[in-house]
Scaffold this motif. Structure first.
Motif, short mmCIF file in Angstrom:
data_model
loop_
_atom_site.label_atom_id
_atom_site.label_comp_id
_atom_site.label_asym_id
_atom_site.label_seq_id
_atom_site.Cartn_x
_atom_site.Cartn_y
_atom_site.Cartn_z
N LEU A 60 36.81 19.34 38.15
CA LEU A 60 36.26 20.86 36.71
C LEU A 60 35.66 21.21 36.75
N PRO A 61 34.10 21.02 36.79
CA PRO A 61 33.19 22.06 36.89
C PRO A 61 32.90 22.81 38.08
N LEU A 62 33.49 21.90 39.59
CA LEU A 62 33.84 23.20 40.64
C LEU A 62 34.68 24.63 40.37
N LEU A 63 35.90 23.62 39.66
CA LEU A 63 37.26 24.70 39.72
C LEU A 63 36.40 25.24 38.46
N VAL A 64 35.47 25.92 37.41
CA VAL A 64 35.26 26.28 35.82
C VAL A 64 34.46 27.29 36.93
N ARG A 65 33.47 27.21 38.03
CA ARG A 65 33.26 27.92 38.61
C ARG A 65 33.23 29.05 39.82
N GLU A 66 34.69 28.68 39.70
CA GLU A 66 35.72 28.58 41.39
C GLU A 66 36.29 30.11 40.16
N THR A 67 36.75 29.91 39.06
CA THR A 67 37.38 30.45 38.27
C THR A 67 36.93 31.95 37.66
N LEU A 68 36.03 31.98 37.24
CA LEU A 68 34.98 32.57 36.95
C LEU A 68 34.44 33.89 38.20
N ALA A 69 34.39 33.30 39.29
CA ALA A 69 33.78 33.69 40.54
C ALA A 69 34.91 34.60 40.62
N ALA A 70 36.30 34.18 40.80
CA ALA A 70 37.26 34.73 41.04
C ALA A 70 37.87 35.99 39.82
N ALA A 71 37.55 35.74 38.72
CA ALA A 71 38.14 36.68 38.17
C ALA A 71 36.76 37.76 37.84
N ASP A 72 35.70 37.63 38.53
CA ASP A 72 34.31 38.34 38.26
C ASP A 72 34.29 38.42 36.46
#
Ligand code: KG4
Ligand code: ZN
Length: 340
Positions: free
Chosen positions: A55-67
């Motif tokens: 979860l913590p990794l996916l949250v970071r990844e999602t926010l990065a993808a969404a800028d």
């Protein structure tokens, strides 16, 4: 408004960012299929541990993808039920903690509400009211949907869910996990009509379903003397056809009974090609329309949770948990209310 969505009710970890102005901006799913495959089904404790890890990794990844930065979020929506208790607790814990740290509402979302609203994320979205056929691993339900939170149960499975029947039948045919998609793939290569499987409750006057007898009928075929494994594809095709026939007939009956002309199909079994083809054909002949989520949003994902959260937030729903971590492993969809 920017809403982060977190899904962790079963064997997929999903995170997504839905922006009410710009639509879906980031969407990541991690499937645990490889983790559970050796056991032939989902092991709840392993699922929870993997959600914690991802979860913590996916949250970071999602926010990065969404800028998008964490402090730009307006709310965090999460699946509060139904599902596996330990798995739900992971998503709820992360979401409520984020909500508290960022001082934004954390919104508990019903997993099936996420599924049934997910076709509204498609470019060609249905208008309310509509009939929803929810067909997942845990549920088979026909609902009349008047708006967000206005769901009336018209009928449901009295025993196994459609997805569960696919999974259990796949297992007894010797197919691997996850069984549903594998059985469907095999069925495409077979010829239906050879085994005369029952159509449970096809002609009952209600809108309920029953699928466990069908699984037993398949078991009887493969345990009978003279059964030959080279007929497995034909048996799979027969099984699929029996399930599809019942789902199509009851969905049409629900439309007829309510006078509605729009059918929304949601949940993992909604990805089944035969089901789609036969529903589309039956609806076309009557001038009705069938709506599906985008293919990647058919199975569990965070986008549908973020979206349901955004709709509820826009309709005035406020978080009232005060940081309390609440989950509902069993939670009837018809108990949901309009956002207040
Ligand atoms: O909605 P979902 O991803 O998870 C739940 O909330 O249950 O649905 C998963 C279910 C499983 O039972 C899976 O076998 C079934 O959907 N499924 C299918 C197909 N793809 C997934 N069943 C039949 N045909 C498919 N193509
Ligand atoms: Zn689901």
């Amino acid at each position: 408004m920017k809403v982060l969505g977190i899904e962790s009710s079963c064997d997929e970890t999903g995170v997504a960012l839905y922006d009410t102005e710009r639509g879906l901006r980031g969407h990541c799913v991690h499937s645990q299929i490889d983790l559970h495959a050796a056991y032939g089904g989902v092991v709840p404790e392993l699922a929870s541990r993997d959600h914690i890890r991802r979860l913590p990794l996916l949250v970071r990844e999602t926010l990065a993808a969404a800028d998008c930065r964490l402090d730009e979020l307006d709310a965090v929506a999460y699946t509060a039920g139904p599902g596996l208790a330990g798995a739900l607790l992971v998503g709820a814990g992360v979401a409520e903690s984020l909500g508290m740290a960022l001082d934004v509402p954390a919104l508990p979302i019903h997993h099936l509400e996420g599924h049934l609203l997910s076709p509204l994320l498609a470019a060609d979205a249905p208008a309310f009211p509509f009939i929803a056929l929810l067909v997942s691993g845990g549920h088979t339900q026909l609902m009349q949907v008047r708006g967000v939170g206005e769901y009336e149960l018209l009928g449901e499975s009295l025993d196994d869910a459609a997805g569960e029947a696919f999974d259990k039948t796949a297992k007894l045919l010797g197919l691997g996990y996850p069984g549903g998609p594998q059985l469907a793939r095999l069925a495409e290569t077979g010829q239906a009509g050879r085994f005369r499987l029952p159509r449970p409750m096809l002609n009952s006057a209600d809108l309920d379903f029953s699928f466990s007898g069908l699984k037993t009928a398949v078991l009887n075929v493969v345990s009978a003397p003279g059964w030959q494994a080279d007929a497995t594809a034909d048996l799979a095709a027969d099984f699929q056809q029996a399930v599809v026939e019942v789902l199509v007939k009851k969905s049409l009956a629900a439309l007829r009974r309510t006078g509605l002309q729009r059918l929304v199909v949601a949940g993992g079994v909604g990805a089944n090609r035969q089901l789609r083809a036969q529903l589309d054909e039956a609806a076309r002949r009557r001038g009705w329309r069938v709506y599906y989520p985008e293919p990647e949003l058919c199975t569990d994902n965070g986008a549908m949770i973020a979206f349901a959260g955004a709709l509820r937030l826009a309709a005035g729903q406020r978080a009232d948990s005060a940081g309390e971590i609440r989950i509902r492993p069993r939670w009837p969809l018809a108990e949901l209310q309009k956002p207040v």
